[in-house]
Scaffold this motif. Structure first.
Motif, PDB file in Angstrom:
ATOM      1  N   ARG A   4      -4.838   2.004   2.305  1.00 37.94           N
ATOM      2  CA  ARG A   4      -5.449   1.909   3.625  1.00 37.94           C
ATOM      3  C   ARG A   4      -4.840   0.752   4.426  1.00 37.94           C
ATOM      4  NH1 ARG A   4     -10.432   1.551   2.033  1.00 37.94           N
ATOM      5  NH2 ARG A   4     -10.567  -0.701   2.088  1.00 37.94           N
ATOM      6  N   ASN A   5      -4.501  -0.329   3.748  1.00 39.21           N
ATOM      7  CA  ASN A   5      -3.935  -1.507   4.405  1.00 39.21           C
ATOM      8  C   ASN A   5      -2.406  -1.516   4.433  1.00 39.21           C
ATOM      9  OD1 ASN A   5      -6.468  -2.680   5.008  1.00 39.21           O
ATOM     10  ND2 ASN A   5      -6.648  -3.349   2.890  1.00 39.21           N
ATOM     11  N   GLY A   6      -1.790  -0.424   3.974  1.00 39.40           N
ATOM     12  CA  GLY A   6      -0.334  -0.305   4.036  1.00 39.40           C
ATOM     13  C   GLY A   6       0.414  -1.165   3.042  1.00 39.40           C
ATOM     14  N   ARG A   7      -0.225  -1.516   1.946  1.00 39.19           N
ATOM     15  CA  ARG A   7       0.432  -2.336   0.915  1.00 39.19           C
ATOM     16  C   ARG A   7       1.034  -1.434  -0.160  1.00 39.19           C
ATOM     17  NH1 ARG A   7      -4.537  -6.300   0.689  1.00 39.19           N
ATOM     18  NH2 ARG A   7      -4.039  -7.591   2.485  1.00 39.19           N
ATOM     19  N   PRO A   8       2.110  -1.881  -0.784  1.00 44.45           N
ATOM     20  CA  PRO A   8       2.760  -1.048  -1.799  1.00 44.45           C
ATOM     21  C   PRO A   8       1.982  -1.009  -3.115  1.00 44.45           C
ATOM     22  CG  PRO A   8       3.912  -3.136  -1.586  1.00 44.45           C
ATOM     23  CD  PRO A   8       2.860  -3.109  -0.514  1.00 44.45           C
ATOM     24  N   ILE A   9       2.063   0.149  -3.759  1.00 37.34           N
ATOM     25  CA  ILE A   9       1.508   0.343  -5.100  1.00 37.34           C
ATOM     26  C   ILE A   9       2.674   0.750  -5.994  1.00 37.34           C
ATOM     27  CG2 ILE A   9       0.010   1.777  -6.542  1.00 37.34           C
ATOM     28  CD1 ILE A   9      -1.822   2.035  -4.101  1.00 37.34           C
ATOM     29  N   VAL A  10       2.834   0.069  -7.122  1.00 42.32           N
ATOM     30  CA  VAL A  10       3.914   0.377  -8.064  1.00 42.32           C
ATOM     31  C   VAL A  10       3.303   1.005  -9.305  1.00 42.32           C
ATOM     32  CG1 VAL A  10       5.743  -0.591  -9.516  1.00 42.32           C
ATOM     33  CG2 VAL A  10       5.406  -1.444  -7.185  1.00 42.32           C
ATOM     34  N   VAL A  38       8.430   2.846 -11.026  1.00 44.56           N
ATOM     35  CA  VAL A  38       9.453   2.234 -11.874  1.00 44.56           C
ATOM     36  C   VAL A  38      10.274   3.422 -12.393  1.00 44.56           C
ATOM     37  CG1 VAL A  38       9.899   0.919 -13.967  1.00 44.56           C
ATOM     38  CG2 VAL A  38       7.932   0.333 -12.530  1.00 44.56           C
ATOM     39  N   PRO A  39      11.595   3.395 -12.267  1.00 48.30           N
ATOM     40  CA  PRO A  39      12.402   4.524 -12.732  1.00 48.30           C
ATOM     41  C   PRO A  39      12.078   4.900 -14.180  1.00 48.30           C
ATOM     42  CG  PRO A  39      13.754   3.058 -11.438  1.00 48.30           C
ATOM     43  CD  PRO A  39      12.436   2.362 -11.636  1.00 48.30           C
ATOM     44  N   PHE A  40      12.095   6.204 -14.439  1.00 47.83           N
ATOM     45  CA  PHE A  40      11.698   6.710 -15.759  1.00 47.83           C
ATOM     46  C   PHE A  40      12.686   7.749 -16.254  1.00 47.83           C
ATOM     47  CE2 PHE A  40       9.320   8.947 -12.440  1.00 47.83           C
ATOM     48  CZ  PHE A  40       9.618  10.278 -12.707  1.00 47.83           C
ATOM     49  N   LEU A  59      11.406  -3.201 -13.935  1.00 49.41           N
ATOM     50  CA  LEU A  59      10.157  -3.522 -13.252  1.00 49.41           C
ATOM     51  C   LEU A  59      10.349  -4.556 -12.142  1.00 49.41           C
ATOM     52  CD1 LEU A  59       7.110  -3.223 -12.936  1.00 49.41           C
ATOM     53  CD2 LEU A  59       6.835  -4.904 -14.762  1.00 49.41           C
ATOM     54  N   ALA A  60      11.024  -5.654 -12.428  1.00 51.65           N
ATOM     55  CA  ALA A  60      11.213  -6.705 -11.416  1.00 51.65           C
ATOM     56  C   ALA A  60      11.987  -6.171 -10.209  1.00 51.65           C
ATOM     57  CB  ALA A  60      11.923  -7.913 -12.019  1.00 51.65           C
ATOM     58  N   ASP A  61      13.035  -5.382 -10.463  1.00 46.99           N
ATOM     59  CA  ASP A  61      13.811  -4.805  -9.355  1.00 46.99           C
ATOM     60  C   ASP A  61      12.965  -3.823  -8.547  1.00 46.99           C
ATOM     61  OD1 ASP A  61      16.044  -6.262 -10.100  1.00 46.99           O
ATOM     62  OD2 ASP A  61      16.908  -4.625 -11.268  1.00 46.99           O
ATOM     63  N   THR A  62      12.111  -3.067  -9.235  1.00 46.84           N
ATOM     64  CA  THR A  62      11.229  -2.120  -8.552  1.00 46.84           C
ATOM     65  C   THR A  62      10.236  -2.855  -7.667  1.00 46.84           C
ATOM     66  OG1 THR A  62      11.412  -0.558 -10.398  1.00 46.84           O
ATOM     67  CG2 THR A  62       9.569  -0.241  -8.887  1.00 46.84           C
TER      68      THR A  62
END
Length: 80
Positions: A4-10, A38-40, A59-62
């Motif tokens: 809703r607030n436009g923040r990213p979800i990983v 995260v690439p899989f 993970l860190a790069d993602t």
């Protein structure tokens, strides 16, 4: 609230059914704004043909890419 607030979800996927019944759900999430994976890759193509696992070494790069609004590519990795 994050969406809703436009923040990213990983999301880091690890499931035995990603390429089975859950493929549709993962596909829908891949198409949503502000959701990043995260690439899989397939976990064990011969023993568990529908299983995938995220490469947590990425993970860190993602996270960095997600904060910039970009999906790290490729999302689906080849064999290890």
């Amino acid at each position: 609230a994050h969406l809703r607030n436009g923040r990213p979800i990983v999301i880091a996927v690890s499931t035995n059914d990603a390429l089975g019944a859950n493929a549709k759900n993962i596909g829908e999430l891949l198409n949503r704004k502000n959701i990043f994976f995260v690439p899989f890759r397939q976990d064990d193509p011969q023993g568990k043909p529908t299983s995938v696992i995220s490469d947590l070494g990425l993970l860190a790069d993602t996270l960095t890419a997600a904060l910039e609004g970009c999906q790290l590519q490729p999302v689906v990795l080849g064999p290890k």
